[in-house]
Write a protein that holds these residues in place. Sequence first.
Motif, PDB file in Angstrom:
ATOM      1  N   HIS A  14      25.414  47.495 116.672  1.00  0.00           N
ATOM      2  CA  HIS A  14      25.544  46.787 115.411  1.00  0.00           C
ATOM      3  C   HIS A  14      24.236  46.146 114.957  1.00  0.00           C
ATOM      4  CE1 HIS A  14      26.990  43.705 112.571  1.00  0.00           C
ATOM      5  NE2 HIS A  14      27.827  44.663 112.230  1.00  0.00           N
ATOM      6  N   ARG A  15      23.340  45.838 115.905  1.00  0.00           N
ATOM      7  CA  ARG A  15      22.059  45.186 115.552  1.00  0.00           C
ATOM      8  C   ARG A  15      21.112  46.114 114.859  1.00  0.00           C
ATOM      9  NH1 ARG A  15      20.609  42.922 121.101  1.00  0.00           N
ATOM     10  NH2 ARG A  15      22.679  42.347 121.654  1.00  0.00           N
ATOM     11  N   GLU A  61      27.537  45.583 120.614  1.00  0.00           N
ATOM     12  CA  GLU A  61      26.732  44.629 119.857  1.00  0.00           C
ATOM     13  C   GLU A  61      25.339  45.197 119.574  1.00  0.00           C
ATOM     14  OE1 GLU A  61      26.644  40.747 121.662  1.00  0.00           O
ATOM     15  OE2 GLU A  61      28.848  40.624 121.648  1.00  0.00           O
ATOM     16  N   ARG A  62      24.786  45.918 120.539  1.00  0.00           N
ATOM     17  CA  ARG A  62      23.462  46.530 120.337  1.00  0.00           C
ATOM     18  C   ARG A  62      23.516  47.583 119.223  1.00  0.00           C
ATOM     19  NH1 ARG A  62      22.009  47.471 126.496  1.00  0.00           N
ATOM     20  NH2 ARG A  62      21.600  45.319 127.034  1.00  0.00           N
ATOM     21  N   ASN A  83      28.731  44.398 125.077  1.00  0.00           N
ATOM     22  CA  ASN A  83      27.271  44.239 124.908  1.00  0.00           C
ATOM     23  C   ASN A  83      26.639  45.467 124.276  1.00  0.00           C
ATOM     24  OD1 ASN A  83      27.368  41.680 125.977  1.00  0.00           O
ATOM     25  ND2 ASN A  83      26.735  42.323 128.025  1.00  0.00           N
ATOM     26  N   HIS A 115      22.608  47.043 108.986  1.00  0.00           N
ATOM     27  CA  HIS A 115      22.365  48.483 108.854  1.00  0.00           C
ATOM     28  C   HIS A 115      23.455  49.129 108.012  1.00  0.00           C
ATOM     29  CE1 HIS A 115      19.209  48.364 111.843  1.00  0.00           C
ATOM     30  NE2 HIS A 115      20.002  47.610 112.605  1.00  0.00           N
TER      31      HIS A 115
END
Length: 168
Positions: free
Chosen positions: A167-168, A164-165, A161, A2
């Motif tokens: 960043h996805r 990380e979400r 966690n 992204h």
Amino acid sequence: MHDLQTIAKRLKALKPRIPLIIGAEIVSFSLDNFDKQGFHDTIFKRWEGRRENDPGRSLLIGRQSGRGRRSIRILRRSATRVEAGTDLEYMELHNTGGQLKVPVTEKSRKFFWAMWYKTKDGKWRALALTRKKQLTINIPMRRFIGESAALDKRIEKAIENELERVHR
């Protein structure tokens, strides 16, 4: 991958949720301690057992209600702070340990006699006949909530966690 603006928006949206994430981990950690009947810091320490034999009954759960366990929740939260715990005074005494002073009343003596007639256990007779005006009860520390290295790791993992979400 992204672009930077999308990630910045997601991070901004995550910021107000962080206290809730931390609070949820504290509550979950405390309930796990109830289930395991002990407290996990750097090592797991099992709660001291009962003096009397009462098989099949968990500590701090009670005979019926489980009110203390159910009372653990997020108490207060702001944009930068969260407080989780219980608002039941007696649960704080169980968590820290200490002494409880209980007056011996006519009503309590009637209860002691009733228990003696029901069980024929000498302790109830002794309590019914005591000349004391007040009983001191020692409550052992059965810690279920508080600072813990294991809790810190759980909080770090939960926040990682969430990052990380983003960043996805």
